[in-house]
Design an enzyme around this catalytic site. Structure first.
Site, PDB file in Angstrom:
ATOM      1  N   TYR A  84       0.859  -1.191   0.000  1.00 18.53           N
ATOM      2  CA  TYR A  84       0.000   0.000   0.000  1.00 18.53           C
ATOM      3  C   TYR A  84       0.886   1.228   0.000  1.00 18.53           C
ATOM      4  O   TYR A  84       1.847   1.308   0.768  1.00 18.53           O
ATOM      5  CB  TYR A  84      -0.897  -0.003   1.243  1.00 18.53           C
ATOM      6  CG  TYR A  84      -1.765   1.227   1.378  1.00 18.53           C
ATOM      7  CD1 TYR A  84      -2.821   1.462   0.493  1.00 18.53           C
ATOM      8  CD2 TYR A  84      -1.541   2.158   2.392  1.00 18.53           C
ATOM      9  CE1 TYR A  84      -3.624   2.588   0.619  1.00 18.53           C
ATOM     10  CE2 TYR A  84      -2.346   3.285   2.527  1.00 18.53           C
ATOM     11  CZ  TYR A  84      -3.383   3.500   1.635  1.00 18.53           C
ATOM     12  OH  TYR A  84      -4.164   4.608   1.775  1.00 18.53           O
ATOM     13  N   ASP A 128       9.336   2.913   0.017  1.00 18.49           N
ATOM     14  CA  ASP A 128       8.266   3.550   0.774  1.00 18.49           C
ATOM     15  C   ASP A 128       8.441   3.123   2.227  1.00 18.49           C
ATOM     16  O   ASP A 128       8.019   2.032   2.626  1.00 18.49           O
ATOM     17  CB  ASP A 128       6.915   3.120   0.207  1.00 18.49           C
ATOM     18  CG  ASP A 128       5.754   3.776   0.968  1.00 18.49           C
ATOM     19  OD1 ASP A 128       6.026   4.495   1.956  1.00 18.49           O
ATOM     20  OD2 ASP A 128       4.599   3.560   0.568  1.00 18.49           O
ATOM     21  N   LYS A 146       4.045   9.105   9.114  1.00 18.68           N
ATOM     22  CA  LYS A 146       3.759   8.415  10.372  1.00 18.68           C
ATOM     23  C   LYS A 146       4.736   8.805  11.501  1.00 18.68           C
ATOM     24  O   LYS A 146       4.568   9.849  12.096  1.00 18.68           O
ATOM     25  CB  LYS A 146       3.693   6.899  10.150  1.00 18.68           C
ATOM     26  CG  LYS A 146       2.520   6.568   9.193  1.00 18.68           C
ATOM     27  CD  LYS A 146       2.144   5.120   9.089  1.00 18.68           C
ATOM     28  CE  LYS A 146       0.866   4.995   8.275  1.00 18.68           C
ATOM     29  NZ  LYS A 146       0.943   4.128   7.128  1.00 18.68           N
TER      30      LYS A 146
HETATM   31  C1  LIG Z   1       0.196   4.583   5.691  1.00 16.97           C
HETATM   32  C2  LIG Z   1       1.003   4.363   4.491  1.00 16.97           C
HETATM   33  C3  LIG Z   1       0.971   5.252   3.407  1.00 16.97           C
HETATM   34  C4  LIG Z   1       0.009   6.403   3.327  1.00 16.97           C
HETATM   35  O1  LIG Z   1       0.266   7.358   4.306  1.00 16.97           O
HETATM   36  P1  LIG Z   1      -0.910   8.359   4.744  1.00 16.97           P
HETATM   37  O2  LIG Z   1      -0.223   9.301   5.677  1.00 16.97           O
HETATM   38  O3  LIG Z   1      -1.968   7.525   5.383  1.00 16.97           O
HETATM   39  O4  LIG Z   1      -1.396   9.040   3.510  1.00 16.97           O
HETATM   40  C5  LIG Z   1       1.852   5.047   2.362  1.00 16.97           C
HETATM   41  N1  LIG Z   1       2.719   4.012   2.381  1.00 16.97           N
HETATM   42  C6  LIG Z   1       2.769   3.141   3.408  1.00 16.97           C
HETATM   43  C7  LIG Z   1       3.779   2.051   3.380  1.00 16.97           C
HETATM   44  C8  LIG Z   1       1.908   3.268   4.488  1.00 16.97           C
HETATM   45  O5  LIG Z   1       1.957   2.376   5.481  1.00 16.97           O
END
Ligand SMILES: *Cc1c(COP(=O)(O)O)cnc(C)c1O
Length: 358
Positions: A71, A166, A194
């Site tokens: 994701y 990511d 995060k």
């Molecule tokens: C949570 C997440 C996102 C998206 O981040 P948001 O701040 O919710 O838009 C993208 N990549 C990874 C790996 C994530 O866990």
């Protein structure tokens, strides 16, 4: 909390860069070896969306490779789920995403390097980037197989494509330098969010300076955000990164997370429930199958009904796990030995209860 209150007293937003924003950028560059330059945004979605635009702008190519079960936020071209074929081109997995928007997204199996080699053999000249969760945390916790990330690095270098890690979830959670610190594999671009916001909305993307120079105003790839680098949010991030930068923090966090994962597996075994668990740094996975999964297909083969029964049996006892069998769990600094022991005691009861119900 104190840092946020102090920052809020000085002003909520200025519509201009602030000193704290620069400090956070400097701290990120100091901590992550692959970051030469970084730009702050307000969410992980913005970070990945812009990193991909940057990869496309810098290479002049259109296609991107992502992996099934990974994701990367909710921008259009990333909301793609693959079929199980070797190479699946563009099926939107969300309503509201026109097929044309994802026509350039190639979705492959995580941990299947031969599939990536084939995609590069066929489309190498058109592939702008590979984006990957270097430890996947959005299809439960799935570690990269030996050589997988190294192989992605080699393919991207060989074909002039941009490798994007990511690390929105893994950054400052699996260790002080993310997965790139654990594995030594250096991406060209990294996305973060995060943890770096300490509970407030902050995201970031950064990496090689020669790539970052393509971002406006120096280059032609546009990105902007009214609230990017917001001083209150940045204050929370700075305070958090300083706290978790203290010596021994990750050793302790990893040991406690491992204790929870192993403890859960032990109690499931005693109750006769097919179950396995794994952890890295402060992330853990729990799987209602006998073996730790290594792919999206294996993660999907877990017993979803058993997970639901366990989730609710634990919730009834006051323990709130992530409410999906496809999410990794996190242990935080406030989960001390007493909390872990209480969780394991309740898990022992819950495993027995779901075993009896089965
Ligand atoms: C949570 C997440 C996102 C998206 O981040 P948001 O701040 O919710 O838009 C993208 N990549 C990874 C790996 C994530 O866990």
């Amino acid at each position: 909390m104190r840092a946020v209150q102090d920052a809020a007293t000085a002003g909520l937003s200025f519509g201009a860069p602030t000193e704290a924003e620069v400090k956070l950028a400097e701290l990120l560059i100091e901590r992550l070896p692959s970051l030469e330059q970084v730009r702050l945004v307000s969410s992980g979605t913005e970070a990945t969306m812009t990193a991909i635009r940057l990869a496309r702008g810098a290479t002049g190519r259109n296609k991107i490779i992502k992996f099934e079960g990974c994701y990367h936020g909710h921008s259009d071209s990333l909301l793609v789920k693959a079929g199980s074929g070797l190479l699946t081109l563009g099926n939107p997995s969300s309503a509201g995403v026109p097929p044309e928007f994802v026509a350039h997204t190639i979705t492959l199996d995580f941990n299947n390097l031969p599939a990536v080699q084939s995609a590069f053999a066929e489309h190498g000249q058109d592939i702008a980037c590979v984006i990957v969760e270097p430890v996947a945390g959005n299809m439960n916790l799935i570690k990269p197989a030996q050589g997988f990330l190294e192989g992605l690095r080699e393919l991207c270098t060989g074909h002039g494509s941009v490798l994007i890690f990511d690390e929105v979830m893994t950054g400052f959670r699996v260790g002080p330098q993310g997965v790139q610190g654990l594995t030594g594999v250096r991406p060209d671009l990294t996305t973060l969010a995060k943890v770096i916001g300490g509970g407030m909305p902050v995201g970031a993307f950064g990496g090689r300076a020669d790539l970052m120079r393509h971002i406006a105003p120096l280059g032609g790839v546009y990105q902007a955000g009214t609230l990017s680098g917001n001083p209150v949010a940045v204050a929370a991030g700075l305070a958090t990164l300083r706290l978790i930068g203290q010596p021994g923090f990750y050793e302790d966090l990893s040991a406690r997370t491992e204790r929870l994962a192993l403890g859960l597996a032990e109690r499931a075994r005693a109750a006769g429930v097919p179950f396995s668990a794994d952890s890295v740094g402060g992330m853990f996975g729990m799987y209602f199958r006998a073996e730790v999964p290594a792919s999206f297909a294996e993660a999907s083969s877990c017993d979803g009904e058993a997970f639901k029964r366990f989730f609710h049996a634990m919730l009834a006892r006051g323990v709130h796990f992530a409410p999906s069998a496809f999410e990794a769990g996190f242990v935080s600094a406030t989960h001390d030995d007493a909390v872990l022991q209480a969780t394991l005691d309740k898990a022992e009861e819950a495993f027995r209860e779901i075993r009896q119900a089965a």
